[in-house]
Design a protein around this motif. Structure first.
Motif, mmCIF file in Angstrom:
data_model
loop_
_atom_site.group_PDB
_atom_site.id
_atom_site.type_symbol
_atom_site.label_atom_id
_atom_site.label_comp_id
_atom_site.label_asym_id
_atom_site.label_seq_id
_atom_site.Cartn_x
_atom_site.Cartn_y
_atom_site.Cartn_z
ATOM 1 N N CYS A 1 14.010 1.095 -7.843
ATOM 2 C CA CYS A 1 12.601 1.598 -7.633
ATOM 3 C C CYS A 1 11.857 0.363 -7.540
ATOM 4 N N GLY A 2 10.721 0.316 -6.429
ATOM 5 C CA GLY A 2 9.868 -0.595 -6.447
ATOM 6 C C GLY A 2 9.089 -0.448 -5.046
ATOM 7 N N PRO A 3 8.453 -1.471 -4.576
ATOM 8 C CA PRO A 3 8.066 -1.168 -3.338
ATOM 9 C C PRO A 3 8.987 -0.861 -2.224
ATOM 10 N N PHE B 1 12.275 -7.228 -11.111
ATOM 11 C CA PHE B 1 11.630 -8.155 -10.034
ATOM 12 C C PHE B 1 10.198 -8.135 -10.327
ATOM 13 N N ASN B 2 9.529 -9.568 -10.188
ATOM 14 C CA ASN B 2 8.188 -9.475 -10.408
ATOM 15 C C ASN B 2 7.757 -11.008 -9.463
ATOM 16 N N LYS B 3 6.467 -10.831 -9.294
ATOM 17 C CA LYS B 3 5.968 -12.316 -8.662
ATOM 18 C C LYS B 3 5.914 -13.150 -9.608
ATOM 19 N N THR C 1 11.728 7.820 -4.966
ATOM 20 C CA THR C 1 10.715 7.791 -3.854
ATOM 21 C C THR C 1 10.157 9.014 -4.133
ATOM 22 N N ALA C 2 9.061 9.050 -3.107
ATOM 23 C CA ALA C 2 7.935 10.217 -3.649
ATOM 24 C C ALA C 2 8.844 11.631 -3.092
ATOM 25 N N PRO D 1 9.710 -1.408 0.954
ATOM 26 C CA PRO D 1 10.638 -2.112 1.555
ATOM 27 C C PRO D 1 11.654 -2.855 0.799
ATOM 28 N N PHE D 2 11.124 -3.064 -0.605
ATOM 29 C CA PHE D 2 12.360 -3.481 -1.648
ATOM 30 C C PHE D 2 13.361 -2.433 -1.639
ATOM 31 N N THR D 3 12.976 -1.501 -1.962
ATOM 32 C CA THR D 3 13.846 -0.243 -2.150
ATOM 33 C C THR D 3 14.761 -0.100 -0.885
ATOM 34 N N TYR E 1 14.504 -13.169 -4.205
ATOM 35 C CA TYR E 1 14.166 -11.655 -3.925
ATOM 36 C C TYR E 1 15.624 -10.946 -3.970
ATOM 37 N N ILE E 2 15.527 -9.798 -3.989
ATOM 38 C CA ILE E 2 16.962 -9.140 -3.974
ATOM 39 C C ILE E 2 17.891 -9.641 -2.889
ATOM 40 N N SER E 3 18.924 -9.750 -3.245
ATOM 41 C CA SER E 3 19.828 -10.509 -2.222
ATOM 42 C C SER E 3 21.532 -10.243 -2.664
ATOM 43 N N SER F 1 0.770 -1.238 0.140
ATOM 44 C CA SER F 1 -0.104 0.070 -0.198
ATOM 45 C C SER F 1 0.760 1.458 0.114
ATOM 46 N N GLN F 2 0.448 2.153 -0.847
ATOM 47 C CA GLN F 2 1.261 3.445 -0.930
ATOM 48 C C GLN F 2 1.161 4.118 0.355
ATOM 49 N N GLN F 3 0.070 3.733 1.335
ATOM 50 C CA GLN F 3 0.164 4.249 2.712
ATOM 51 C C GLN F 3 1.273 3.678 3.664
ATOM 52 N N ARG F 4 2.061 2.711 3.041
ATOM 53 C CA ARG F 4 3.220 2.351 3.787
ATOM 54 C C ARG F 4 4.625 3.038 3.124
ATOM 55 N N VAL F 5 4.165 3.688 1.739
ATOM 56 C CA VAL F 5 5.363 4.304 1.162
ATOM 57 C C VAL F 5 5.885 5.428 2.135
ATOM 58 N N SER F 6 7.024 5.297 2.285
ATOM 59 C CA SER F 6 7.609 6.626 3.068
ATOM 60 C C SER F 6 8.584 7.389 2.117
HETATM 61 P P1 NAP Z 1 4.883 -6.021 -6.304
HETATM 62 O O1 NAP Z 1 4.124 -6.842 -7.704
HETATM 63 O O2 NAP Z 1 4.010 -6.471 -5.005
HETATM 64 O O3 NAP Z 1 6.215 -6.488 -6.068
HETATM 65 C C1 NAP Z 1 7.225 -6.609 -6.993
HETATM 66 C C2 NAP Z 1 8.338 -7.561 -6.764
HETATM 67 O O4 NAP Z 1 9.078 -6.995 -5.527
HETATM 68 C C3 NAP Z 1 7.684 -8.897 -6.276
HETATM 69 O O5 NAP Z 1 8.675 -10.014 -6.320
HETATM 70 C C4 NAP Z 1 7.847 -8.812 -4.758
HETATM 71 O O6 NAP Z 1 7.882 -10.082 -3.986
HETATM 72 C C5 NAP Z 1 9.183 -7.966 -4.547
HETATM 73 N N1 NAP Z 1 9.289 -7.462 -3.218
HETATM 74 C C6 NAP Z 1 8.071 -6.670 -2.619
HETATM 75 N N2 NAP Z 1 8.516 -6.439 -1.270
HETATM 76 C C7 NAP Z 1 10.058 -7.004 -1.004
HETATM 77 C C8 NAP Z 1 10.926 -6.789 -0.313
HETATM 78 N N3 NAP Z 1 10.555 -6.206 0.959
HETATM 79 N N4 NAP Z 1 12.070 -7.403 -0.781
HETATM 80 C C9 NAP Z 1 12.527 -7.841 -1.610
HETATM 81 N N5 NAP Z 1 11.558 -8.167 -2.618
HETATM 82 C C10 NAP Z 1 10.479 -7.363 -2.468
HETATM 83 O O7 NAP Z 1 4.905 -4.793 -6.859
HETATM 84 P P2 NAP Z 1 3.868 -3.652 -7.183
HETATM 85 O O8 NAP Z 1 2.697 -3.721 -6.812
HETATM 86 O O9 NAP Z 1 3.965 -3.377 -8.714
HETATM 87 O O10 NAP Z 1 4.323 -2.274 -6.414
HETATM 88 C C11 NAP Z 1 5.254 -1.511 -7.017
HETATM 89 C C12 NAP Z 1 5.711 -0.426 -6.081
HETATM 90 O O11 NAP Z 1 6.654 0.490 -6.587
HETATM 91 C C13 NAP Z 1 4.736 0.395 -5.349
HETATM 92 O O12 NAP Z 1 4.695 0.459 -3.904
HETATM 93 C C14 NAP Z 1 4.824 1.659 -5.851
HETATM 94 O O13 NAP Z 1 4.549 2.895 -4.853
HETATM 95 C C15 NAP Z 1 6.302 1.823 -6.100
HETATM 96 N N6 NAP Z 1 6.657 2.827 -7.187
HETATM 97 C C16 NAP Z 1 7.305 3.803 -6.760
HETATM 98 C C17 NAP Z 1 7.996 4.614 -7.825
HETATM 99 C C18 NAP Z 1 8.608 5.829 -7.413
HETATM 100 O O14 NAP Z 1 9.038 6.655 -8.230
HETATM 101 N N7 NAP Z 1 8.876 5.946 -6.289
HETATM 102 C C19 NAP Z 1 7.506 4.751 -9.157
HETATM 103 C C20 NAP Z 1 6.832 3.518 -9.393
HETATM 104 C C21 NAP Z 1 6.158 2.473 -8.390
HETATM 105 P P3 NAP Z 1 6.620 -10.788 -3.403
HETATM 106 O O15 NAP Z 1 5.357 -9.863 -3.566
HETATM 107 O O16 NAP Z 1 6.482 -12.068 -3.774
HETATM 108 O O17 NAP Z 1 6.897 -10.605 -1.907
#
Ligand code: NAP
Ligand code: FAD
Length: 520
Positions: A492-494, A426-428, A519-520, A496-498, A468-470, A14-19
């Motif tokens: 860039c990603g969720p 990285f994707n599911k 990030t935002a 916790p990933f970043t 996962y990222i390692s 959730s974006q509500q977790r995004v810091s």
């Molecule tokens: P998702 O499909 O839920 O996740 C993509 C991949 O990342 C999956 O393989 C997932 O694994 C993995 N992952 C998730 N959390 C992880 C962690 N803590 N450690 C390692 N791997 C992790 O992603 P999504 O729903 O597309 O979400 C994309 C995110 O990117 C959103 O939160 C969005 O806000 C952010 N975003 C940011 C920007 C920016 O500029 N800041 C731009 C675009 C998007 P599992 O699901 O199997 O755990």
């Protein structure tokens, strides 16, 4: 019955977790989502304790309301009772309490500048601060100067004196045209630097100069046609905005100044400005991600620079909700082909629809021809980081791929020193990979580019990388073309990933200057 633990909220993605900027986020209790907050504000409950009255608040009074169950905060001269909001605040109570009984504008601007607090907190409004804002003392002088003379710009923030030297502007006219000329006194100005809007006979042009915005904001003295053009003379930093008169009469003056006209303001202090964009098309890209095409109004000049995002604003059950999205191109090959639609009027977005999300289902319900408000660009990516770059490593997860689209195209087309670009995506599952065939085609066509897909929930048939990222994945991936090559890692990603990626990169001895996290 099994005691099933309730699903944690907000959801992991959730974006509500995004810091932003490493700000910590707290898990919200069940029933405390943004939607729950909107419901509470609509319930008619007295959230200020003032039975709908608005009062003038003195500084002494504000200071008294500094406890969790009686917490007032001033933002830009307006005082809000935020106690009812405490449990709904994604940044947590502690963050709100740090501004209790005081002016929280700076704190707010650091972490929430893009949040529409006026709408979100409207039911918490207690009133205005008793101090009246000072009328700009040079208002009359400014008014006089607008009658065709070259004005001296106002620097609204003393710090701006340390920023770029003050721009200035002038204007001239022919029978049919009025040209506003902005002298930025900077060399690195281009068409992306100017964002201009003409609305209801007011004209607003924001020029981004380093971390500052120079604003022209005028109520025009005469009517103009809807569209206008913008030209930039790059080597001298001169911008020309050519307006078309509605009638061929001679203008005695350009108009009169509106808020912040002719001022140079730190970018962080400028409010977000929105214009309504029309939905032109919506195409499925994966099972849950769509390519949206929006058209800017003819009365807007806006080009989003590579690596920056914009905010979308929609009114959802009466409350304005704002979320960030990153423009992409219509395909990975658009740099190499003639655009079907002119680039400067259409903006594309890859957006994942979350069925249980607040904003994306609303976006998905928009019909072709409907409107969504889109802000000026935001973000801290600087294209100068690409200068003399030799290796570029991109780490993306899910829709975290979106900033990589333009970054990738820009690097491959504009950086002659570039030897290698690698994307680890990285994707599911395989079905979640955005533009997989385009990425593979690009890797085939351009030998400098390589892509690796990593799946966290692969099927048994998947032969590629999994997990996962390692540290192991990163060490293998981040092999440079030369030990001495100039390189950059983008991630860039969720959140916790970043955060996890940043930690691992740090452990692998990469410095902050060698990494850009979106990030935002
Ligand atoms: P998702 O499909 O839920 O996740 C993509 C991949 O990342 C999956 O393989 C997932 O694994 C993995 N992952 C998730 N959390 C992880 C962690 N803590 N450690 C390692 N791997 C992790 O992603 P999504 O729903 O597309 O979400 C994309 C995110 O990117 C959103 O939160 C969005 O806000 C952010 N975003 C940011 C920007 C920016 O500029 N800041 C731009 C675009 C998007 P599992 O699901 O199997 O755990
Ligand atoms: P949210 O309401 O935030 O929900 C998201 C997730 O949480 C969903 O999985 C949902 O099911 C779950 N959830 C919601 N409510 C609950 C609940 N009560 N209990 C449990 N789980 C729940 N996204 C893109 O698609 N494309 C982009 O280009 C893009 N660019 C971005 C740029 C930046 C700088 C940032 C920070 C984010 C970007 N995002 C992008 C993400 C985007 O801003 C939104 O966060 C995203 O669209 C989700 O919004 P939402 O309101 O629909 O979902």
């Amino acid at each position: 019955m099994l005691n099933v633990p309730s699903q944690s909220f907000p959801g992991p993605s959730s974006q509500q977790r995004v810091s932003s900027g490493g700000r910590s986020k707290v898990p919200l209790k069940q029933g405390r989502s943004l939607m729950d907050w909107i419901r509470l504000t609509k319930s008619g409950k007295d959230l200020t304790g003032l039975k709908g009255r608005l009062i003038e608040v003195t500084e002494e009074e504000l200071k008294k309301h500094n406890k969790k169950d009686d917490c007032w905060i001033c933002i830009r001269g307006f005082v809000y009772n935020v106690s009812p909001y405490m449990e709904y605040h994604p940044g947590g109570e502690e963050e709100l309490m740090s501004a209790a009984g005081s002016d929280g504008t700076d704190l707010f601007d650091q972490v929430h500048r893009w949040v529409n607090y006026e709408s979100m907190l409207k039911e918490c409004l207690v009133g205005r601060m008793a101090i009246k804002p000072a009328f700009p003392k040079d208002y009359h002088e400014e008014k006089r100067l607008l009658n065709g003379m070259l004005p001296k710009s106002q620097v609204t923030d003393p710090l701006a004196k340390e920023g770029p030297s003050s721009p200035s502007y002038d204007w001239f006219q022919t029978d049919a045209l009025v040209t506003i000329v902005i002298y930025t006194k900077q060399k690195d100005i281009n068409l992306d630097s100017v964002i201009a809007d003409h609305r209801d006979n007011s004209f607003r042009a924001e020029t981004v100069i380093k971390d500052y915005s120079y604003l022209i904001h005028i109520a025009l003295s005469h009517e103009i046609q809807e569209d206008f053009s913008v030209r930039v003379v790059e080597n001298v930093g001169k911008i020309e905005i050519v307006l078309k008169k509605k009638e061929n009469t001679s203008w005695k003056c350009l108009g009169h100044p509106l808020e912040n006209h002719n001022s140079l303001i730190p970018k962080k202090d400028t409010g977000l400005y929105y214009r309504k964009c029309q939905l032109i098309s919506k195409e499925d890209v994966t099972h849950d991600t769509k390519l949206f095409c929006l058209m800017l109004p003819p009365s807007t000049h806006l080009q989003v620079p590579t690596g920056l995002h914009v905010y979308f604003k929609l009114t959802i059950t009466g409350t304005e909700i704002v979320k960030p999205y990153t423009p992409v191109s219509d395909s990975l090959f658009s740099e190499f082909k003639e655009p079907v639609l002119p680039n400067n009027k259409y903006i594309y977005f890859l957006i994942k629809i979350y069925p249980a999300g607040l904003f994306t289902p609303e976006l998905d319900h928009l019909q072709i021809g409907d409107y969504v408000s889109v802000s000026n660009p935001e973000g801290n990516f600087k294209i100068s980081q690409f200068q003399d770059l030799e290796d570029l490593f991109l780490l993306a997860a899910g829709t975290g791929f979106t900033p990589m689209v333009k970054v990738l195209s820009y690097a491959l087309t504009n950086i002659p020193s570039l030897r290698k670009v690698k994307l680890m995506f990285f994707n599911k599952t395989e079905d979640d990979i955005i533009w997989r065939s385009q990425l593979e085609k690009l890797a085939f066509k351009d030998k400098r580019f390589d892509v690796e897909f990593v799946l966290s929930v692969p099927t048994s048939e998947w032969n590629g990388k999994r997990g996962y990222i390692s540290p192991a994945l990163l060490s293998e991936f981040l092999k440079r073309s030369l030990d001495t090559s100039k390189f950059l890692i983008c991630i860039c990603g969720p959140m916790p990933f970043t955060e996890q990626g940043m930690k691992l990169l740090h452990d692998l001895n990469f410095s902050k200057d060698e990494i850009h996290s979106f990030t935002a």
